[in-house]
Each structure stands twice: as structure tokens, then as C-alpha cells.
Design an enzyme around this catalytic site. Structure first.
Site, PDB file in Angstrom:
ATOM      1  N   ARG A 164      16.473  22.414 -31.683  1.00 57.34           N
ATOM      2  CA  ARG A 164      15.368  23.290 -30.818  1.00 57.34           C
ATOM      3  C   ARG A 164      14.699  23.841 -31.769  1.00 57.34           C
ATOM      4  O   ARG A 164      12.860  24.279 -31.445  1.00 57.34           O
ATOM      5  CB  ARG A 164      15.918  24.088 -30.083  1.00 57.34           C
ATOM      6  CG  ARG A 164      16.685  23.166 -28.808  1.00 57.34           C
ATOM      7  CD  ARG A 164      15.988  22.368 -27.959  1.00 57.34           C
ATOM      8  NE  ARG A 164      16.366  21.602 -26.918  1.00 57.34           N
ATOM      9  CZ  ARG A 164      17.469  21.857 -25.967  1.00 57.34           C
ATOM     10  NH1 ARG A 164      17.284  23.318 -25.346  1.00 57.34           N
ATOM     11  NH2 ARG A 164      18.143  21.482 -25.013  1.00 57.34           N
TER      12      ARG A 164
ATOM     13  N   HIS B 197      22.977  25.736 -29.485  1.00 54.88           N
ATOM     14  CA  HIS B 197      22.073  27.180 -29.880  1.00 54.88           C
ATOM     15  C   HIS B 197      22.201  28.646 -30.924  1.00 54.88           C
ATOM     16  O   HIS B 197      23.833  28.443 -30.351  1.00 54.88           O
ATOM     17  CB  HIS B 197      21.128  28.078 -28.883  1.00 54.88           C
ATOM     18  CG  HIS B 197      19.801  27.937 -28.138  1.00 54.88           C
ATOM     19  ND1 HIS B 197      20.197  27.482 -26.796  1.00 54.88           N
ATOM     20  CD2 HIS B 197      19.031  27.117 -28.409  1.00 54.88           C
ATOM     21  CE1 HIS B 197      19.317  26.765 -26.214  1.00 54.88           C
ATOM     22  NE2 HIS B 197      18.013  26.678 -27.489  1.00 54.88           N
TER      23      HIS B 197
ATOM     24  N   ASP C 219      15.292  23.617 -15.858  1.00 55.85           N
ATOM     25  CA  ASP C 219      16.407  24.525 -16.703  1.00 55.85           C
ATOM     26  C   ASP C 219      15.186  26.297 -16.883  1.00 55.85           C
ATOM     27  O   ASP C 219      16.182  26.795 -17.910  1.00 55.85           O
ATOM     28  CB  ASP C 219      15.679  24.243 -18.134  1.00 55.85           C
ATOM     29  CG  ASP C 219      17.247  22.975 -18.358  1.00 55.85           C
ATOM     30  OD1 ASP C 219      17.914  23.329 -18.343  1.00 55.85           O
ATOM     31  OD2 ASP C 219      16.716  21.860 -18.837  1.00 55.85           O
TER      32      ASP C 219
ATOM     33  N   ARG D 238      10.691  21.648 -21.483  1.00 53.64           N
ATOM     34  CA  ARG D 238      10.827  23.637 -20.997  1.00 53.64           C
ATOM     35  C   ARG D 238       9.488  24.131 -21.711  1.00 53.64           C
ATOM     36  O   ARG D 238       9.496  25.291 -21.216  1.00 53.64           O
ATOM     37  CB  ARG D 238      11.940  24.239 -21.869  1.00 53.64           C
ATOM     38  CG  ARG D 238      13.502  23.109 -21.431  1.00 53.64           C
ATOM     39  CD  ARG D 238      14.437  23.920 -22.084  1.00 53.64           C
ATOM     40  NE  ARG D 238      14.758  25.400 -20.982  1.00 53.64           N
ATOM     41  CZ  ARG D 238      15.445  26.576 -21.535  1.00 53.64           C
ATOM     42  NH1 ARG D 238      16.319  26.307 -22.738  1.00 53.64           N
ATOM     43  NH2 ARG D 238      15.265  27.812 -20.689  1.00 53.64           N
TER      44      ARG D 238
ATOM     45  N   CYS E 126      21.801  33.554 -21.781  1.00 53.71           N
ATOM     46  CA  CYS E 126      20.492  32.283 -22.267  1.00 53.71           C
ATOM     47  C   CYS E 126      19.873  33.936 -21.052  1.00 53.71           C
ATOM     48  O   CYS E 126      18.425  33.069 -20.465  1.00 53.71           O
ATOM     49  CB  CYS E 126      20.684  30.856 -21.591  1.00 53.71           C
ATOM     50  SG  CYS E 126      22.288  30.754 -22.529  1.00 53.71           S
TER      51      CYS E 126
ATOM     52  N   GLU F  57      15.655  33.351 -21.079  1.00 55.19           N
ATOM     53  CA  GLU F  57      15.925  34.036 -22.940  1.00 55.19           C
ATOM     54  C   GLU F  57      14.956  33.361 -24.026  1.00 55.19           C
ATOM     55  O   GLU F  57      15.053  33.403 -25.362  1.00 55.19           O
ATOM     56  CB  GLU F  57      17.655  33.599 -23.437  1.00 55.19           C
ATOM     57  CG  GLU F  57      17.767  34.400 -24.799  1.00 55.19           C
ATOM     58  CD  GLU F  57      19.565  33.890 -25.343  1.00 55.19           C
ATOM     59  OE1 GLU F  57      20.067  34.999 -25.736  1.00 55.19           O
ATOM     60  OE2 GLU F  57      19.561  32.723 -24.641  1.00 55.19           O
ATOM     61  N   ASP F  58      14.666  31.599 -23.336  1.00 62.74           N
ATOM     62  CA  ASP F  58      14.982  31.131 -24.826  1.00 62.74           C
ATOM     63  C   ASP F  58      13.029  30.641 -25.160  1.00 62.74           C
ATOM     64  O   ASP F  58      12.348  30.709 -26.036  1.00 62.74           O
ATOM     65  CB  ASP F  58      15.065  29.309 -24.416  1.00 62.74           C
ATOM     66  CG  ASP F  58      16.247  28.954 -24.322  1.00 62.74           C
ATOM     67  OD1 ASP F  58      17.421  29.254 -25.221  1.00 62.74           O
ATOM     68  OD2 ASP F  58      17.000  28.128 -24.249  1.00 62.74           O
TER      69      ASP F  58
HETATM   70  N1  GLY Z   1      20.023  22.994 -20.607  1.00 64.00           N
HETATM   71  C1  GLY Z   1      19.412  23.573 -21.998  1.00 64.00           C
HETATM   72  C2  GLY Z   1      18.733  23.246 -22.555  1.00 64.00           C
HETATM   73  O1  GLY Z   1      19.012  22.518 -23.134  1.00 64.00           O
HETATM   74  O2  GLY Z   1      17.939  23.825 -22.835  1.00 64.00           O
END
Ligand code: GLY
Length: 267
Positions: free
Chosen positions: A131, A161, A61, A86, A248, A66-67
Site C-alpha cells: 500500500r 500494514h 473500508d 479507498r 485503524c 487511520e489509513d
Molecule cells: N480492509 C482493510 C484494507 O485493506 O485497507
């Protein structure tokens, strides 16, 4: 002030990405990489200087930078992503952001994905999600205590999100999918609803006066244009299968020319 966009290449193992609300479909890596190149070219045409980080096969990912951080004018917060797979994405983004901002960190047991953080001027809306948890939100509030932001949490559902459901397309204008997040959460801003036939059309990326927007949501695009927004479309079909949107794939922020030049020279 010059503007930089930090991006990261698509992992060749993007097909093994995290999925929460979508069923797994085959992702064509070559096409995903080509669409990401088109997206980056669009950012450059809109005036961003690009800092493109290498992808990583072990981080499916990693294109979704952005995350991993929330970048504000004064400071950047390195998140602790909600998906354990991640979390190893953070060191590369930390190194990339160090020249630009003082860095602050979300720590265990906090979880926070940048995709859940919607910044509208000095108002910051944080989505409670699979998340992003309550300690993560509490830490964000605490970390920003000495900065001029009003942070509040928002409930939403049916998408990964908060920014899958609502994004900023103007200084005080949001594009919103009202089936997934209530308009009542957003006071004092203009709201443009996605067309009911296009439920996945809520994710748009504002770059200056232009809205970068995925192809395939013509009715919602027409709604934005009818409100006077200039919309630039990019193909996103492959990364959409990975639950990615146009916000993202980049971290976009202002910085002085010398810092941008030095950081780009160092990569
Ligand atoms: N595939 C993007 C996420 O789940 O963070």
C-alpha cells in the site's frame, strides 16, 4: 490539552472490503457496528472527545480512518491510499481535519497508507508495503522536511500494514511481532514481543497511559501488564476479518477545546 478521536461508521458493505493477507470470511455487519460502538465508548471513557463521521455504503473500508491521514502536532498529511477503492475516502477526512491542522497531501505517483506510519515521538517509521511505495515515502520525507521529525523506512512482511506488526504502547515502548518485522529497525526503544502463540497480537492503541487492545490475545496482554502497562480490551473479531486492528479505527490527537467544540458542532 483536550484530545479528539475522529472515527467513521462501519460501512454496511464492509463484507466487500479490501483483503491482502486474509481469506474472505463472512463479516456480520451488525456485530461489526456493535463492536465499533464499544470501541468508541472506550475512547470516550479514556478521555477522548469523539467526532464520528457517517459511513458510506460505497466505501467498504471507510471505518479504517487511520489509513487516510497522518496527524502530527504541527500538521496533518492526507494520504493517497494504496488501494484505489479507498481513495474516495479522503475528502471526508480532509474536511474533518481542516479545522485542526494545516493539511499537506501525498500526490500521484505516491502511495501511502497511514497504517504504515508509526510515530514514536519525533521518530517516524514508514513501512514499505503493498500500500505504501517509494514515491509515497519520499514525499512524506519531503513534506516533513521543515518539521522536527526523523523519517525512516522499514521493511516488513506477512501482514497488511507496518502497524499490524509493531505499535507504540508507551512513550518509548513498542509491541512487536518479530516474525514480521526485525527488531533491528528500532533503535533506542524498549521492545515487548508478542507471544509466539498470538502472531496477530501486534496491534495496540495507546491512549494516554492506557493501551487499548483486542480481546483474544491473553498471553501478550499479560506480557504488557507484567511490564506495568494498563491494558483495556475491546472485542474486534468482525473488523479483524477485514484486516483491521485497534489503531485503524480512529485518528487520535490533541487540540484546543474551542476547535473541538466547533468541529463537533458542525457535524
Ligand atoms: N480492509 C482493510 C484494507 O485493506 O485497507
Amino acid at each position: 490539552m483536550p484530545r479528539i478521536a475522529i472515527t467513521r461508521e462501519v460501512s454496511e458493505n464492509v463484507h466487500s472490503c479490501e483483503l491482502t493477507h486474509l481469506a474472505r470470511e463472512k463479516i456480520d455487519y451488525e456485530r461489526a457496528a456493535a463492536q465499533h460502538r464499544e470501541y468508541k465508548a472506550c475512547l470516550v471513557e479514556l478521555g477522548c472527545q469523539l467526532l464520528s463521521l457517517p459511513g458510506a455504503p460505497e466505501l467498504p473500508d471507510c471505518v479504517f480512518v487511520e489509513d487516510i491521514a497522518v496527524v502530527l502536532d504541527e500538521v496533518a498529511i492526507i494520504t493517497r491510499p494504496g488501494a484505489a477503492s479507498r481513495r474516495p475516502e479522503t475528502p471526508a477526512l480532509q474536511r474533518a481535519l481542516e479545522p485542526f491542522r494545516q493539511l499537506l497531501f501525498v500526490r500521484e505517483p505516491g502511495l501511502l497508507d497511514g497504517g504504515d506510519v508509526l510515530v514514536v515521538g519525533h521518530d517516524i517509521y514508514v513501512g514499505r508495503s503493498t500500500r505504501t511505495n517509494a514515491p509515497g515515502i519520499a514525499q512524506l520525507i519531503h513534506l516533513l522536511e521543515s518539521f522536527p521529525y526523523n523519517v525512516r523506512d522499514v521493511d516488513f512482511h506477512s501482514c497488511l500494514h507496518l502497524k499490524s506488526a509493531v505499535t507504540a504502547i508507551g512513550e518509548r515502548t513498542l509491541l512487536i511481532q518479530e516474525d514480521w518485522v526485525s527488531r533491528d529497525a528500532f533503535d533506542g526503544v524498549e521492545l515487548i514481543a508478542v507471544d509466539p502463540a498470538e502472531p496477530h497480537g501486534g496491534n495496540a492503541l495507546r491512549i494516554g497511559e492506557t493501551v487499548v487492545y483486542p480481546t483474544g490475545f491473553d498471553r501478550t496482554r499479560a506480557r504488557m501488564e507484567a511490564h506495568g502497562f494498563e491494558v483495556r480490551t475491546v472485542a474486534q473479531s468482525e473488523l479483524a476479518k477485514a484486516e483491521g486492528g485497534v489503531t485503524c479505527g480512529s485518528l487520535v490527537f490533541d487540540s484546543d477545546a474551542a476547535t473541538i467544540s466547533k468541529a463537533r458542532g458542525a457535524t
